[in-house]
Write a protein that holds these residues in place. Structure first.
Motif, PDB file in Angstrom:
ATOM      1  N   ASP A 148     -70.203 -35.958  33.320  1.00 18.17           N
ATOM      2  CA  ASP A 148     -69.297 -37.088  33.489  1.00 18.17           C
ATOM      3  C   ASP A 148     -69.049 -37.844  32.189  1.00 18.17           C
ATOM      4  O   ASP A 148     -68.308 -38.829  32.184  1.00 18.17           O
ATOM      5  N   VAL A 175     -71.263 -43.451  38.192  1.00 21.06           N
ATOM      6  CA  VAL A 175     -71.140 -44.164  36.923  1.00 21.06           C
ATOM      7  C   VAL A 175     -71.073 -45.675  37.143  1.00 21.06           C
ATOM      8  O   VAL A 175     -71.672 -46.456  36.402  1.00 21.06           O
ATOM      9  N   HIS A 181     -71.386 -35.682  39.260  1.00 19.11           N
ATOM     10  CA  HIS A 181     -72.765 -35.887  39.698  1.00 19.11           C
ATOM     11  C   HIS A 181     -73.211 -37.344  39.615  1.00 19.11           C
ATOM     12  O   HIS A 181     -74.144 -37.739  40.314  1.00 19.11           O
ATOM     13  N   ASN A 182     -72.599 -38.118  38.722  1.00 16.19           N
ATOM     14  CA  ASN A 182     -73.127 -39.448  38.419  1.00 16.19           C
ATOM     15  C   ASN A 182     -72.325 -40.560  39.073  1.00 16.19           C
ATOM     16  O   ASN A 182     -71.095 -40.574  38.994  1.00 16.19           O
ATOM     17  N   THR A 231     -76.021 -39.570  43.935  1.00 14.89           N
ATOM     18  CA  THR A 231     -74.831 -38.902  44.441  1.00 14.89           C
ATOM     19  C   THR A 231     -75.195 -37.770  45.400  1.00 14.89           C
ATOM     20  O   THR A 231     -74.347 -37.298  46.142  1.00 14.89           O
ATOM     21  N   GLY A 234     -74.668 -46.907  38.456  1.00 11.06           N
ATOM     22  CA  GLY A 234     -75.686 -46.686  37.435  1.00 11.06           C
ATOM     23  C   GLY A 234     -75.533 -47.600  36.240  1.00 11.06           C
ATOM     24  O   GLY A 234     -76.513 -48.131  35.708  1.00 11.06           O
TER      25      GLY A 234
END
Length: 428
Positions: free
Chosen positions: A99, A133, A130-131, A318, A136
């Motif tokens: 990402d 963002v 996957h993240n 995720t 996080g």
């Protein structure tokens, strides 16, 4: 087909995404496909590049332990990747599994490979996000909006104007992800709940689900091992010891619940010193131990041996692979995140009511109380103190249910997504 996987971190570094990528590669190769994995070179002490399926890009370490690095997207990286690919069969599809810089490097590679082949556009791209963002970044800095703006500027400097349509409703981190997704033929996520969130925030109009599976062979080996003797329930926690994983809250909940159980923490991270300090301050050394980072096989063995896995992060993961691995091994999970619980959808589980330490403590008491009955029953039935827990156990997940999490089943789904991306090229 020859699949080029491009990711943010080396596949041999620590992390759930890396485990998923290694498994995907192995099972795709068993079906006759070729997989080449592109990532920043690994700077960990003692690591020697040897796998011909890896292309290690020029990189710099970005963590003190040299476990993670960054490869700067640009012409120098493009040349290094192009030179390495020149020695390999032609690539059919680019699977971006990053990402940040991995995404930018992968999209530039797809463009370059398409141009080199005389195609009107880039090679087909599957982008797995996957993240989380947004969550996080907000968890680690109060300057998240500025960070999101910086990511968008960086992406534009590296890739230019976003190609394709970007939904106007996407904002902040979601806007950044939407500008990446605009170049993909198929966008996927590792869970239904994250796919729904990506769609809801305008990242892509349709997001497919490609879950990370668990290794059939490793599960088969771990599931036959006898579980160790115990006189009280055993709980296990696995993960990176960082704020978003809520490991400190877990320790506080153990102290508040005052449970009679053995708890083992597997993993390491920036919070490890604080974890040790809090365990000592709460007087939990007789119940809570730190096993530290362990190889994948040992992590599976720990989950198989445990009476329950404790999953403590909320709104960050995720997918959250460990509960899937635990379920494949027959081990139920105490869930803090209801979305992960919905994705796993196991027949045996416990769900925490909310994000508070008190709610986690209440659920720990409930789960340990129910598990303790099974431990005592198994001990008496097998002939006394110290006897092995008997199987089948009503508080274990049945083997037939666990098989749906295996990598062999997930790889079939992944190939379907690849074929969809390849088939969409003419219609772009």
């Amino acid at each position: 087909m020859h699949v080029l996987v491009v990711t943010d971190q080396h596949a041999e570094s620590l992390g759930g995404v890396q485990v998923a990528i290694r498994l995907q590669r192995r099972y795709l190769e068993r079906l006759g496909h070729r997989v080449t994995i592109v990532a920043p070179a690994l700077h960990r002490q003692g690591y020697t590049p040897s796998d011909p399926a890896y292309i290690d890009l020029p990189s710099r370490p970005i963590t003190r332990d040299r476990e993670y690095g960054i490869a700067w997207p640009g012409r120098r990286t493009d040349r290094a990747l192009s030179q390495a690919l020149a020695q390999l069969p032609p690539v059919d599809l680019v699977h971006v599994q990053g990402d940040f810089w991995g995404a930018m490097i992968g999209l530039r590679a797809a463009r370059g490979l398409g141009a080199a082949r005389g195609l009107p556009g880039a090679l087909p791209v599957v982008h797995t996000m996957h993240n989380h963002v947004d969550e996080g970044t907000r968890a680690v800095t109060p300057l998240a909006p500025l960070a999101f703006w910086g990511l968008r500027v960086w992406r534009r400097l590296v890739l230019g104007r976003a190609r394709g349509e970007v939904a106007r409703r996407s904002k902040g981190a979601w806007r950044y992800l939407a500008e990446l997704a605009a170049e993909a033929n198929v966008v996927t996520a590792p869970s239904r709940h994250f796919a729904d969130e990506l769609e809801r925030h305008g990242v892509a109009s349709e997001v497919q689900v490609t879950r990370g599976g668990v290794d059939d062979e490793e599960i088969a080996g771990a599931i036959t091992a006898p579980r160790t003797p115990r006189s009280r329930p055993r709980l296990v926690w696995l993960g990176r010891m960082s704020h978003e994983k809520r490991v400190l809250e877990f320790i506080d909940a153990i102290a508040l619940a005052d449970i009679d159980a053995d708890v083992v923490l597997h993993g390491a991270g920036l919070l490890l010193p604080k974890v040790r300090e809090r365990i000592a301050r709460a007087g939990l050394a007789d119940r809570v131990t730190i096993a530290g980072p362990v190889p994948y096989r040992d992590a599976l063995a720990a989950m198989r041996d445990a009476d329950a896995l404790v999953q403590t992060s909320m709104g960050f993961e995720t997918q959250g692979l460990t509960p899937f691995e635990a379920a494949a091994l027959g081990t139920p999970t105490i869930f803090c995140d209801p979305q992960i619980a919905e994705d796993v959808d196991a027949s045996v589980e416990w769900r925490v009511a909310d994000a508070s330490v008190a709610a986690l403590a209440d659920t720990l008491r409930l789960a340990v109380g129910e598990l303790a009955v099974g431990v005592r029953s198994a001990t008496r039935g097998a002939g006394g103190e110290g006897a092995r827990i008997a199987d089948p156990d009503p508080l274990r997940i049945p083997d037939a249910e666990g098989r749906r999490f295996l990598q062999s089943a997930q790889t079939e789904r992944l190939v379907e997504v690849y074929e969809r991306a390849l088939g969409s090229v003419d219609g772009r």
